[in-house]
Design a protein around this motif. Structure first.
Motif, PDB file in Angstrom:
ATOM      1  N   LEU A  85       0.820  -1.209   0.000  1.00 66.65           N
ATOM      2  CA  LEU A  85       0.000   0.000   0.000  1.00 66.65           C
ATOM      3  C   LEU A  85       0.856   1.263   0.000  1.00 66.65           C
ATOM      4  CD1 LEU A  85      -2.804   1.279   0.145  1.00 66.65           C
ATOM      5  CD2 LEU A  85      -2.669   1.115   2.648  1.00 66.65           C
ATOM      6  N   GLY A  86       1.905   1.269   0.807  1.00 67.81           N
ATOM      7  CA  GLY A  86       2.783   2.432   0.835  1.00 67.81           C
ATOM      8  C   GLY A  86       3.390   2.721  -0.517  1.00 67.81           C
ATOM      9  N   ASN A  87       3.844   1.683  -1.203  1.00 73.23           N
ATOM     10  CA  ASN A  87       4.429   1.875  -2.530  1.00 73.23           C
ATOM     11  C   ASN A  87       3.385   2.343  -3.544  1.00 73.23           C
ATOM     12  OD1 ASN A  87       7.114   1.260  -1.932  1.00 73.23           O
ATOM     13  ND2 ASN A  87       6.791  -0.930  -2.196  1.00 73.23           N
ATOM     14  N   LEU A  88       2.184   1.792  -3.468  1.00 71.33           N
ATOM     15  CA  LEU A  88       1.137   2.181  -4.411  1.00 71.33           C
ATOM     16  C   LEU A  88       0.743   3.648  -4.228  1.00 71.33           C
ATOM     17  CD1 LEU A  88      -1.263  -0.923  -4.448  1.00 71.33           C
ATOM     18  CD2 LEU A  88       0.394  -0.225  -6.190  1.00 71.33           C
ATOM     19  N   VAL A  89       0.625   4.092  -2.985  1.00 71.54           N
ATOM     20  CA  VAL A  89       0.230   5.481  -2.728  1.00 71.54           C
ATOM     21  C   VAL A  89       1.252   6.445  -3.306  1.00 71.54           C
ATOM     22  CG1 VAL A  89      -0.074   7.206  -0.908  1.00 71.54           C
ATOM     23  CG2 VAL A  89      -1.164   4.961  -0.695  1.00 71.54           C
ATOM     24  N   PHE A  90       2.532   6.220  -3.030  1.00 71.85           N
ATOM     25  CA  PHE A  90       3.560   7.127  -3.529  1.00 71.85           C
ATOM     26  C   PHE A  90       3.751   6.997  -5.036  1.00 71.85           C
ATOM     27  CE2 PHE A  90       4.622   7.198   0.968  1.00 71.85           C
ATOM     28  CZ  PHE A  90       4.898   8.543   1.157  1.00 71.85           C
ATOM     29  N   ILE A  93       0.927   9.201  -6.435  1.00 69.51           N
ATOM     30  CA  ILE A  93       1.124  10.622  -6.152  1.00 69.51           C
ATOM     31  C   ILE A  93       2.183  11.226  -7.064  1.00 69.51           C
ATOM     32  CG2 ILE A  93       1.997  12.263  -4.434  1.00 69.51           C
ATOM     33  CD1 ILE A  93       0.658  10.576  -2.289  1.00 69.51           C
ATOM     34  N   PHE A  94       3.302  10.542  -7.198  1.00 67.75           N
ATOM     35  CA  PHE A  94       4.415  11.102  -7.965  1.00 67.75           C
ATOM     36  C   PHE A  94       4.484  10.567  -9.393  1.00 67.75           C
ATOM     37  CE2 PHE A  94       5.739  11.405  -3.501  1.00 67.75           C
ATOM     38  CZ  PHE A  94       6.028  12.755  -3.424  1.00 67.75           C
ATOM     39  N   GLY A  95       3.934   9.365  -9.618  1.00 66.52           N
ATOM     40  CA  GLY A  95       4.030   8.772 -10.951  1.00 66.52           C
ATOM     41  C   GLY A  95       3.177   9.466 -11.984  1.00 66.52           C
ATOM     42  N   SER A 104       4.626   7.965 -21.130  1.00 62.43           N
ATOM     43  CA  SER A 104       4.379   6.670 -20.492  1.00 62.43           C
ATOM     44  C   SER A 104       5.543   5.707 -20.650  1.00 62.43           C
ATOM     45  CB  SER A 104       3.094   6.051 -21.062  1.00 62.43           C
ATOM     46  OG  SER A 104       1.984   6.869 -20.771  1.00 62.43           O
ATOM     47  N   TRP A 105       6.120   5.630 -21.853  1.00 60.31           N
ATOM     48  CA  TRP A 105       7.189   4.666 -22.075  1.00 60.31           C
ATOM     49  C   TRP A 105       8.431   5.022 -21.262  1.00 60.31           C
ATOM     50  CZ3 TRP A 105       6.267   0.090 -23.833  1.00 60.31           C
ATOM     51  CH2 TRP A 105       5.196  -0.116 -24.726  1.00 60.31           C
ATOM     52  N   ARG A 106       8.742   6.303 -21.172  1.00 61.09           N
ATOM     53  CA  ARG A 106       9.907   6.719 -20.397  1.00 61.09           C
ATOM     54  C   ARG A 106       9.679   6.482 -18.906  1.00 61.09           C
ATOM     55  NH1 ARG A 106      10.515  11.103 -22.769  1.00 61.09           N
ATOM     56  NH2 ARG A 106      12.201  10.540 -24.185  1.00 61.09           N
ATOM     57  N   LEU A 107       8.459   6.696 -18.440  1.00 56.36           N
ATOM     58  CA  LEU A 107       8.147   6.416 -17.032  1.00 56.36           C
ATOM     59  C   LEU A 107       8.266   4.930 -16.737  1.00 56.36           C
ATOM     60  CD1 LEU A 107       5.783   5.586 -14.783  1.00 56.36           C
ATOM     61  CD2 LEU A 107       7.199   7.587 -14.328  1.00 56.36           C
ATOM     62  N   LEU A 108       7.783   4.091 -17.646  1.00 51.97           N
ATOM     63  CA  LEU A 108       7.887   2.645 -17.475  1.00 51.97           C
ATOM     64  C   LEU A 108       9.352   2.214 -17.432  1.00 51.97           C
ATOM     65  CD1 LEU A 108       6.407  -0.098 -17.350  1.00 51.97           C
ATOM     66  CD2 LEU A 108       6.471  -0.144 -19.850  1.00 51.97           C
ATOM     67  N   LEU A 109      10.162   2.790 -18.324  1.00 51.69           N
ATOM     68  CA  LEU A 109      11.595   2.473 -18.341  1.00 51.69           C
ATOM     69  C   LEU A 109      12.253   2.899 -17.041  1.00 51.69           C
ATOM     70  CD1 LEU A 109      14.070   1.502 -20.016  1.00 51.69           C
ATOM     71  CD2 LEU A 109      14.335   3.882 -20.765  1.00 51.69           C
ATOM     72  N   LEU A 110      11.901   4.078 -16.556  1.00 55.25           N
ATOM     73  CA  LEU A 110      12.465   4.564 -15.298  1.00 55.25           C
ATOM     74  C   LEU A 110      12.121   3.631 -14.145  1.00 55.25           C
ATOM     75  CD1 LEU A 110      13.769   6.682 -13.437  1.00 55.25           C
ATOM     76  CD2 LEU A 110      11.585   7.904 -13.447  1.00 55.25           C
ATOM     77  N   PHE A 111      10.877   3.187 -14.066  1.00 49.58           N
ATOM     78  CA  PHE A 111      10.459   2.302 -12.988  1.00 49.58           C
ATOM     79  C   PHE A 111      11.265   1.003 -13.001  1.00 49.58           C
ATOM     80  CE2 PHE A 111       7.954  -1.091 -11.154  1.00 49.58           C
ATOM     81  CZ  PHE A 111       7.406  -0.524 -10.016  1.00 49.58           C
ATOM     82  N   LEU A 112      11.380   0.383 -14.163  1.00 47.04           N
ATOM     83  CA  LEU A 112      12.038  -0.918 -14.250  1.00 47.04           C
ATOM     84  C   LEU A 112      13.550  -0.814 -14.078  1.00 47.04           C
ATOM     85  CD1 LEU A 112      10.013  -2.477 -17.218  1.00 47.04           C
ATOM     86  CD2 LEU A 112       9.749  -2.946 -14.777  1.00 47.04           C
ATOM     87  N   SER A 137       9.972  -0.339  -3.618  1.00 46.61           N
ATOM     88  CA  SER A 137      10.353   0.916  -2.985  1.00 46.61           C
ATOM     89  C   SER A 137      11.467   1.623  -3.749  1.00 46.61           C
ATOM     90  CB  SER A 137      10.799   0.669  -1.539  1.00 46.61           C
ATOM     91  OG  SER A 137       9.769   0.074  -0.785  1.00 46.61           O
ATOM     92  N   GLY A 138      12.437   0.874  -4.235  1.00 49.55           N
ATOM     93  CA  GLY A 138      13.525   1.488  -4.985  1.00 49.55           C
ATOM     94  C   GLY A 138      13.042   2.120  -6.274  1.00 49.55           C
ATOM     95  N   ALA A 139      12.119   1.441  -6.967  1.00 54.17           N
ATOM     96  CA  ALA A 139      11.562   1.983  -8.206  1.00 54.17           C
ATOM     97  C   ALA A 139      10.732   3.227  -7.939  1.00 54.17           C
ATOM     98  CB  ALA A 139      10.721   0.916  -8.907  1.00 54.17           C
ATOM     99  N   VAL A 140       9.932   3.201  -6.874  1.00 55.67           N
ATOM    100  CA  VAL A 140       9.137   4.371  -6.507  1.00 55.67           C
ATOM    101  C   VAL A 140      10.046   5.521  -6.110  1.00 55.67           C
ATOM    102  CG1 VAL A 140       7.437   5.259  -4.874  1.00 55.67           C
ATOM    103  CG2 VAL A 140       7.146   2.973  -5.853  1.00 55.67           C
ATOM    104  N   SER A 141      11.144   5.222  -5.423  1.00 53.75           N
ATOM    105  CA  SER A 141      12.104   6.264  -5.063  1.00 53.75           C
ATOM    106  C   SER A 141      12.712   6.894  -6.308  1.00 53.75           C
ATOM    107  CB  SER A 141      13.210   5.672  -4.179  1.00 53.75           C
ATOM    108  OG  SER A 141      12.687   5.178  -2.964  1.00 53.75           O
ATOM    109  N   ALA A 142      12.929   6.092  -7.353  1.00 58.89           N
ATOM    110  CA  ALA A 142      13.441   6.640  -8.610  1.00 58.89           C
ATOM    111  C   ALA A 142      12.445   7.625  -9.209  1.00 58.89           C
ATOM    112  CB  ALA A 142      13.736   5.504  -9.591  1.00 58.89           C
TER     113      ALA A 142
END
Length: 230
Positions: A85-90, A93-95, A104-112, A137-142
């Motif tokens: 839940l914590g990861n989904l909320v952040f 909010i930021f995604g 979208s494609w650049r965001l997906l690349l950043l996450f992975l 958490s690391g991907a969300v932090s990115a």
């Protein structure tokens, strides 16, 4: 500000953030429906493994392709529903605003890629070998790092307790995210004394996201100009 997002820009469908949120949720539900023993084996099989900074066989360990695949698959495993839940909320909010600017494609690349890099940093930083690292958490932090680089002048809403009442205030994103990032560095230094959290993954992901956004600012600006017919 590295990228200015026009306020009158056409609103396009942002699919990467909802897709990632859905995949994280589905992966957790699928694992949670398994018996405890099966779920335990699943985490052992697909979670990222730490290697420590200086074991004698460090390079031989990371020469195994399975280790690199685990850096990705670990993003979709969570210890419990509060972790998820914590990861989904952040992520939401930021995604969503980051995706609006980046695409979208650049965001997906950043996450992975950012998430895999964050897990790699955690795997190196954790001294004990073969410790499991799981979670997005690391991907969300990115994504948080990229958001700060893209919108350094943004303001975030915060609920502050004032006596018996709760007050909603807007504070600079740079201040709030800066405090959060500093805490991650402190906790990473303290290590296991402050809980079994891969704090180093948060730090690595945040730095990766900020660098990724700065390096991509030219391409992002061109994308926004094309989208708005400039």
């Amino acid at each position: 500000m590295f990228v200015a997002v026009p306020t009158r820009a056409r609103t396009l469908f942002r699919w990467a953030t909802p897709l990632l949120a859905g995949l994280l949720w589905l992966a957790y539900v699928a694992a949670a429906m398994r018996p405890d023993a099966v779920r335990h084996d699943l985490v052992l099989e697909w979670g990222a493994l730490s290697g420590g900074l200086a074991p004698p066989d460090l390079w031989r360990t990371w020469a195994e392709s399975e280790r690199w695949l685990r850096l990705l698959t670990a993003l979709f495993l969570h210890a419990d529903w509060t972790h998820l839940l914590g990861n989904l909320v952040f992520l939401m909010i930021f995604g969503l605003p980051a995706e609006r600017a980046m695409g979208s494609w650049r965001l997906l690349l950043l996450f992975l890629v950012g998430g895999a890099f964050a897990n790699f940093i955690a795997a190196l930083a954790i001294g004990a070998p073969d410790r499991l690292i799981i979670g997005a958490s690391g991907a969300v932090s990115a994504i948080i790092g990229a958001y700060l680089a893209l919108f350094p002048s943004a303001r975030l809403g915060v609920v502050v307790p004032l006596g018996l009442f709760l007050e909603f205030v807007r504070a600079p994103a740079s201040l709030l995210i800066g405090i959060w990032a500093l805490l991650q560095v402190v906790f990473a230094y303290i290590g296991p004394a402050f809980g079994t959290v891969a704090w180093a993954a948060h730090v690595g992901g945040f730095l990766f996201g900020a660098v990724f956004a700065v390096a991509s600012r030219g391409a992002i600006a061109r994308r926004l100009r094309r989208r708005n017919g400039y």
